[in-house]
Write an enzyme that holds these catalytic residues in place. Structure first.
Site, PDB file in Angstrom:
ATOM      1  N   SER A 195       5.180 -20.158  -1.318  1.00 32.42           N
ATOM      2  CA  SER A 195       5.100 -21.620  -1.216  1.00 32.42           C
ATOM      3  C   SER A 195       4.540 -22.233  -2.485  1.00 32.42           C
ATOM      4  O   SER A 195       3.965 -21.550  -3.327  1.00 32.42           O
ATOM      5  CB  SER A 195       4.225 -22.090  -0.036  1.00 32.42           C
ATOM      6  OG  SER A 195       4.636 -21.515   1.171  1.00 32.42           O
ATOM      7  N   ASP A 255      -5.824  -9.911   1.029  1.00 30.29           N
ATOM      8  CA  ASP A 255      -5.647  -8.529   1.467  1.00 30.29           C
ATOM      9  C   ASP A 255      -6.316  -8.369   2.830  1.00 30.29           C
ATOM     10  O   ASP A 255      -7.475  -7.960   2.933  1.00 30.29           O
ATOM     11  CB  ASP A 255      -6.252  -7.558   0.451  1.00 30.29           C
ATOM     12  CG  ASP A 255      -5.918  -6.104   0.774  1.00 30.29           C
ATOM     13  OD1 ASP A 255      -5.200  -5.870   1.774  1.00 30.29           O
ATOM     14  OD2 ASP A 255      -6.371  -5.215   0.041  1.00 30.29           O
ATOM     15  N   ASP A 315     -15.280  -8.623  -3.505  1.00 30.90           N
ATOM     16  CA  ASP A 315     -15.133 -10.072  -3.349  1.00 30.90           C
ATOM     17  C   ASP A 315     -13.809 -10.559  -3.928  1.00 30.90           C
ATOM     18  O   ASP A 315     -13.612 -11.759  -4.099  1.00 30.90           O
ATOM     19  CB  ASP A 315     -16.281 -10.787  -4.067  1.00 30.90           C
ATOM     20  CG  ASP A 315     -17.647 -10.356  -3.570  1.00 30.90           C
ATOM     21  OD1 ASP A 315     -17.814 -10.271  -2.348  1.00 30.90           O
ATOM     22  OD2 ASP A 315     -18.540 -10.099  -4.394  1.00 30.90           O
ATOM     23  N   GLU A 323       0.833  -1.211   0.000  1.00 38.87           N
ATOM     24  CA  GLU A 323       0.000   0.000   0.000  1.00 38.87           C
ATOM     25  C   GLU A 323       0.863   1.256   0.000  1.00 38.87           C
ATOM     26  O   GLU A 323       0.605   2.211  -0.743  1.00 38.87           O
ATOM     27  CB  GLU A 323      -0.931   0.014   1.209  1.00 38.87           C
ATOM     28  CG  GLU A 323      -2.140  -0.893   1.083  1.00 38.87           C
ATOM     29  CD  GLU A 323      -3.202  -0.596   2.133  1.00 38.87           C
ATOM     30  OE1 GLU A 323      -3.269   0.567   2.597  1.00 38.87           O
ATOM     31  OE2 GLU A 323      -3.959  -1.515   2.471  1.00 38.87           O
ATOM     32  N   ASP A 360      -5.283  -3.068   6.041  1.00 31.64           N
ATOM     33  CA  ASP A 360      -5.574  -1.762   5.442  1.00 31.64           C
ATOM     34  C   ASP A 360      -4.979  -0.673   6.306  1.00 31.64           C
ATOM     35  O   ASP A 360      -5.056  -0.732   7.549  1.00 31.64           O
ATOM     36  CB  ASP A 360      -7.081  -1.529   5.309  1.00 31.64           C
ATOM     37  CG  ASP A 360      -7.651  -2.054   4.004  1.00 31.64           C
ATOM     38  OD1 ASP A 360      -6.854  -2.406   3.108  1.00 31.64           O
ATOM     39  OD2 ASP A 360      -8.889  -2.131   3.882  1.00 31.64           O
TER      40      ASP A 360
END
Length: 821
Positions: A263, A335, A523, A195, A338
């Site tokens: 991974s 995510d 979404d 961010e 924030d």
């Protein structure tokens, strides 16, 4: 003169004798803490005797009659082999490193105190289910039993490091384990840095299209479940266009950009297996340390035997298998963080703006004790969105407007975190269906959980997925205004909204940290994903054969072909291959011709014994630097890893991206061919200055050294030669056998992040399953098990992963019996 000589000889002899005595004393004291694997020890707090059989790799097989005693045994062996690591992880989570290391770790302690994850861990204890509480308490008792044994028998303080740093060892508590889980969540997350970097870059560029070039969105619809082989179009999977052409301070726990969790995992259903049994391969990626984060173990529970890899401090096998189920994880790149700008009230100190007006910060003071100095008192602040972060960290001071602070919303800050219950419940699950159900309890870190039982394969994103308002002004991609209601989280999505791939028709599921799904905001899961390249090679290898075996899964795990190299070299070299005039030996032109000749015949394999991987890597690194340096200035240093999507967009001129090739400050309009040629010359000059070898004599492995450093002693003169582990390795940033380079400093191609653990599980013959870790079981530098698995790991070899305790007993290096007093 003879007298002087005799005295000099005597003094020299005395000095040598003192050195020998000092070394002998240090060895004696250090060796006192070497664990004895062959003994009988009376311990309090167990319900029945526990037998711990160490196989020839020192992997403990913990045989107990109750689950509680099995977790006691796991705590005991963790403390036996990794006591220093345990205590360091706890101190990091608590923000108490400066008590040992002084001001060097004040920045780390300040961050952890402001995040206050230890308070969240303590509050989360009461939210665990009954069996997890029992496991946490028993595990703590096992660690404390080892500490009591060390104190009672003067066993060298438990680890050599404790002789160098005076540290009292407090008893382990259940909250300590929950704090370690939260610390791992911090080490696996990179959304804060993304961010801030996006904000800083957007302020410099001022052009949304150019921002999309350098920080590209992941193309495609997402990959997790593969289609049937027969349904694939001719030639698909061999190459997928990436885009249509159509700090850290000492013990700093937050990964740099490009070095967050990663991974690989993939699984095959019986119809895609040559033996008719399900298969699973998993190799979680973390920063390399000595010892590695992973600790191999086998436990006997009431639900049956389980074997796999644990993390010291956490009473669970995070990856592994039982007789009925196997599970693997990859970082999901959800995510789940924030940043918010919090506006201060100019008329009232200690207040910040909310959707309903100004309100006071929640405050608390915290004292950090610093070795050799006066303590520092922090004034901790919280808002409705989360804790206030220090302006001096994460480059927040470069983007924060005057009169504002920055807060963090993050799922791992939950005071009702049941992730430990999920991890322990997963170990005891008997089927994919049962494992999926218990995974509802995961909060953080978010992972892609891949599962197999005898019949079914599945992949499910687990962990709390924040629900954002569709009207969120930055879509969670940039720090946003915290007083705007639409920017605040609207709770958590139901578990059913997390992406899920259950028993897919094609029989193959997997993840390489690539984009899973293509959903519209909110979404979307994430805008930032960890891979756009490895997934291409994975698709090719999975769909290149109709059925798979354990060995074909091993082959994929160890594959070192770079799809990025195969895509980018034809683009950046298309106007340079065989087009230059003849040049005499010793000239830069001749050296460039020789480099291009080598690369023109290269298949993209990042083999440690070849020169081409180094030529390619140095060229791409120099190329990206030339493309962005004049546009971004000093900020270009933050882009220290090559972004293949950016290079491809530029050289395909996607949406005018070739504009990056022109140097703004020069009168000439440079072409991309000009910049590619100049970058190749830059790379060759760097190679000559760095190695001085003929191009044909270069070896990628000499630069791509796996660097397993002791987190504390790794840079101490002399000691570093005993505690650090160096290994030449194949692979690179974008190969399935991933070895991410450091990207900066005098050794930019050092391998610093990769698969500290590899495991392949075959349910047609479960005891033929295999695993390995990158260093060894012991954290003691004087132990032969400190690095004995490292050479196997480097060569791509494994050790048996069997639940048959008889096999372990037949070649054991010791049997420990914990008995009731």
């Amino acid at each position: 003169m003879a007298v002087v000589f005799r005295w000099l000889l005597r003094l020299a002899s005395l000095a040598v004798a003192l050195i020998v005595i000092g070394v002998a004393l240090a060895y004696y004291l250090g060796s006192r803490s070497l664990p004895d694997y062959d003994k009988t020890l009376p311990v309090a707090g167990i319900t029945a005797d526990i037998e711990i059989v160490r196989d020839n790799s020192a992997v403990p097989h913990i045989m107990a009659l109750s689950d509680r005693d099995a977790f006691f045994g796991l705590g005991y062996v963790h403390a036996q082999d990794r006591l220093w690591q345990l205590m360091m992880m706890r101190r990091t989570a608590q923000g108490r490193l400066s008590e040992l290391f002084g001001r060097r770790t004040l920045r780390t302690d300040t961050l952890l105190r402001r995040l206050d994850i230890y308070t969240a861990a303590k509050a989360s204890v009461e939210h665990q289910d009954a069996r997890t509480l029992d496991a946490l308490e028993a595990y703590s008792a096992g660690i404390n039993a080892r500490i009591a044994e060390i104190n009672a028998n003067s066993l060298g303080r438990g680890a050599p490091e404790f002789f160098l740093f005076e540290a009292e060892i407090a008893p382990w508590q259940p909250a300590d384990s929950l704090a370690v889980i939260k610390l791992m969540a911090l080490q696996l997350s990179g959304q804060i840095g993304d961010e801030v970097l996006r904000a800083r870059t957007s302020l410099l560029l001022g052009d949304e299209q150019r921002l999309s070039d350098i920080l590209p969105d992941m193309p495609g619809s997402g990959v997790a479940a593969l289609p049937r082989v027969a349904q694939l179009p001719q030639g698909s999977g061999t190459r997928q266009a990436s885009a249509a052409p159509v700090g850290g301070d000492f013990l700093w726990p937050v990964p740099r950009r490009g070095l967050a969790g990663a991974s690989n995992v993939w699984a095959a259903a019986p119809e895609r297996s040559a033996s008719g049994g399900t298969l699973l391969a998993n190799d979680p990626h973390l920063g390399f340390t000595a010892p590695t984060f992973w600790y191999l173990a086998r436990m006997q529970l009431k639900s049956g035997g389980v074997i796999g890899a644990s993390i010291p401090g956490i009473p669970a096998l995070m990856v592994g298998r039982s007789e009925q189920l196997a599970w693997g994880i990859t970082s999901s790149y959800l995510d789940d963080q924030d940043l918010y700008f919090e506006e201060l009230n100019p008329d009232a100190q200690g207040e910040y703006r909310t959707p309903d007006g100004f309100k006071p910060f929640e405050t608390r003071q915290s004292i950090i004790r610093i070795k050799g100095e006066a303590p520092v008192t922090l004034n901790l602040l919280w808002t409705d969105n989360g804790p206030i972060l220090p302006a001096s960290q994460f480059n927040l001071d470069k983007i924060t407007p005057p009169g504002h602070l920055v807060s963090l919303a993050w799922t791992a800050l939950s005071h009702q975190d049941t992730s430990a219950s999920a991890a322990i419940g997963l170990m005891m699950s008997q089927s994919v269906e049962e494992a999926m159900e218990v995974s509802r309890l995961y909060v953080a870190p978010s992972q892609n959980l891949t599962l197999i039982d005898a019949d079914t394969v599945a992949l499910k994103l687990v962990g709390a997925m924040p629900r954002r308002d569709p009207a969120h002004e930055s879509l969670g991609r940039l720090p946003s205004r915290g007083w705007i209601a639409a920017n605040r989280w609207q709770g958590i999505f139901p578990f059913s909204a997390n992406p899920e791939f259950l028993a897919p028709e094609g029989g193959i599921v997997g993840n390489t940290n690539n984009k899973l799904v293509d959903r519209a905001f909110p979404d979307h899961v994430s805008y930032n994903w960890g891979d756009s390249q490895r997934v291409q090679r994975w698709q090719t290898m999975m769909q290149g054969r109709k059925v798979h075996t354990r060995d074909s899964f091993v082959e994929a795990q160890l594959d070192t072909v770079s799809p990025a190299a195969r895509t980018l070299l034809p683009l950046i070299g298309r106007d340079l291959w065989y087009t230059s005039e003849a040049a005499p030996e010793g000239t830069p032109e001749r050296r460039r011709q020789r480099a291009l000749d080598l690369l023109a015949n290269w298949n993209g394999e990042m083999n440690e014994h070849m020169p081409e991987p180094l030529l390619y890597s140095a060229w791409l690194r120099a190329l990206q630097a030339r493309l962005i340096r004049d546009d971004l200035g000093p900020l270009a240093e933050e882009f220290d890893h090559v972004e293949p999507l950016f290079i491809e967009r530029v050289f395909r001129d996607v949406d005018g991206a070739s504009a990056w090739c022109d140097v703004i400050r020069s009168a000439t309009v440079e072409s991309c061919t000009d910049i590619a040629r100049l970058a190749l010359d830059d790379a060759l000059i760097w190679i000559e200055e760095h190695s001085g070898k003929a191009l044909e004599s270069l070896r990628w492995g000499d630069e791509h050294l796996a660097t397993h450093e002791h987190p504390v002693l790794g840079q101490v003169p002399i000691l570093r030669y005993f505690v650090n582990i160096r290994q030449t390795t194949s692979g690179g940033d974008h190969t399935l056998q991933r070895g991410v380079t450091s990207g900066r400093g005098p050794n930019p191609f050092a391998n610093v992040h990769g698969a500290g653990y590899r495991g392949v599980y075959d349910f047609a013959d479960p005891d033929s399953s295999v695993f390995v870790s990158a260093t060894g079981q012991s954290g003691h530098p004087l132990s032969r098990h400190y690095d004995d698995l490292g050479q196997l790991w480097r060569r791509g070899e494994y050790i048996p992963m069997s639940l048959d305790v008889g096999l372990a007993r037949a070649a054991s290096v010791g049997i420990t019996r914990l008995v009731k007093p």
